[in-house]
Scaffold this active site. Structure first.
Site: not given
Ligand code: MV4
Length: 463
Positions: A162, A204-205, A207, A212, A241, A293, A297
């Site tokens: 990332k 990161e691992k 997943i 989410h 999304k 994260e 906003r």
């Protein structure tokens, strides 16, 4: 009624969110200033605000992202505060800092909090330090592929590379095996350097098959923080999304409470004084959840939370920006029913490319528990320069099953002619057995799209 938090607020955004912000301001007795590009002169936000200022040509970098133009418009109109909405300047710490230097209140968190959470590696470290569960990953962000590979091997593949300056999935790379690591790491580094002017990465691992789930928080400048529950945002494609809902389905009350508590803990630890969202990955099998994260906003999907909690997040955000404390305590937040939001985009249903143009025939759905947040009208010409969100349909019902049925009826009632939309895609997802069962995950939309493609090619073969 008492005096309003500000006399005049400049709305540094366009489309449905500009209307949403204008509404909140007017309800609070605040006068509004719209800014717009030359392409948006006929937009509703321009008509509905009390004043308007044209800030530049269609290109976002020359208009809605043009800091000098936005600040000049605020100064020229005597605006005391600027609301950035989402996207555009909403997470730009330099912009928020300049607002402060010009004596204008930025309606959002402190510059310090914005900078902290924009650095995703620092955000991770802060979450760990405040006792919040975080995905196993590299302690040290960096640019050295060899060091990073050692860390990746220690956590085990697959891993996710990332960007420290990324977020929202931008610049991410999944690495399945050690042999691919250095090549993908160096490629990612070059790509994110070009995109964000910062080559720093962290690992990161990965997943897989998770959900989410994000928690809405709101804090004030006195250090109070409350949460307004969670939203499931697993139905997405390429980090865009499509459907969001609250509460998250099939989650036990204990896990839910722990996730809320973690979000409040992290927000309190940094002295967060605005509305914000803490994103988690949730594994429904192990019931583990991990911080990924924080978004500093107001988010697109905030209405689902407003519907189930009967709070006005934007009004609260404006009040706390003016220095007032949050108007209610955690115990007074009541959750009722189930809300679902469908993002209606002007896009090709197969290729997902934007479909701008003139709307010929527009009838938004209505009825009890049906909310439509939109900035369009019949004969409105959707310009090709901005994102393709046309309307958000949000429904509230007693149960998830009733909310799904209400949404399906609302979609049938919705007429948007002249352009291509994703109305049918929404019907397909809402009717899909996996969605209806509540067993949703971040790959479900891709799976549903693959099923559609397979069905269509078999129909073609039969023909
Ligand atoms: C992840 C992840 C799995 N493992 N991190 C995507 C958006 C950004 N906010 C974080 N995201 C993810 N981070 C780890 N360690 C899964 C996602 C993710 C995702 C990944 C692939 C395909 C669709 C996804 C949808 C949501 C989140």
């Amino acid at each position: 009624m008492g005096h309003p938090p500000f006399k005049k607020v400049l709305i540094a955004n366009r489309g449905e969110i500009a209307l949403r912000l204008i509404r909140a301001c007017h309800e609070l007795g605040i006068r509004t200033v719209a800014v717009h590009s030359t392409a948006d002169a006929e937009s509703l936000h321009v008509k509905l605000a009390n004043e308007c200022v044209c800030i530049g040509p269609p290109s976002p970098t020359e208009s809605y992202l043009n800091i000098a133009a936005v600040i000049s418009a605020a100064v020229a109109t005597g605006s005391e505060a600027i609301h950035p909405g989402y996207g555009f300047l909403s997470e730009n710490a330099a912009f928020a800092e300049i607002c402060g230097q010009c004596g204008i209140t930025f309606i959002g968190p402190s510059v310090k909090n914005m900078r902290l959470m924009a650095d995703k590696a620092q955000a991770r470290r802060t979450a760990i330090a405040s006792g919040v569960p975080v995905v196993p990953g590299s302690e040290d962000a960096g640019i050295d592929a060899k060091v990073a590979l050692k860390e990746a091997e220690a956590m085990g593949f697959p891993v996710l590379i990332k960007a420290v300056s990324g977020g929202g999935g931008r610049g991410m790379k999944i690495v399945e095996k050690a042999e691919d690591f250095e090549r993908l790491f160096n490629q990612a580094s070059r790509e994110v350097e070009a995109a964000f002017n910062d080559p720093s990465l962290y690992v990161e691992k990965f997943i897989g098959q998770a959900r989410h789930v994000e928690v809405q928080v709101i804090g004030d400048k006195a250090g109070n923080v409350i949460h307004l529950g969670e939203r499931d945002c697993s139905i997405q494609r390429r980090y865009q999304k499509l459907i969001e809902e609250s509460p998250a389905p099939l989650m036990d009350d204990e896990t839910r409470a722990k996730m809320h508590e973690s979000a409040v803990q992290l927000s309190k630890a940094i002295g967060y004084g605005s509305c914000g969202t803490i994103e988690f990955l949730y594994d429904p099998i192990s019931k583990d959840f991990f911080f990924i994260e924080m978004n500093t906003r107001l988010q697109v999907e905030h209405p689902v939370t407003e519907m189930v909690t009967f709070t006005d997040i934007v009004k609260e955000q404006i009040w706390v920006a003016s220095g007032r404390e949050i108007s209610y305590e955690q115990d007074l937040v009541r959750h009722r029913g189930h809300a679902i939001e469908a993002r209606i985009n002007a896009e090709d249903p197969i290729t997902f490319t934007p479909s701008p143009g003139e709307i010929e025939g527009y009838h938004p759905p209505g009825g009890l528990g049906v909310r439509v947040d939109s900035g369009v009208y019949d004969r409105y010409i959707i310009p090709p320069f901005y994102d393709s969100l046309v309307a958000k349909i949000i429904v509230l019902a007693e149960t998830r099953e009733e909310a799904i049925r209400k949404m399906l009826v609302a979609l049938d009632e919705c007429i948007i002619g002249g352009i291509k939309t994703n109305l049918d895609l929404h019907r397909m997802v809402l009717n899909h057995e996996a969605f209806r069962s509540g067993n949703i995950h971040t790959k479900l939309l891709d799976t549903i799209l693959e099923e559609r493609a397979a069905k269509e090619s078999s129909v073609e073969r039969a023909a």
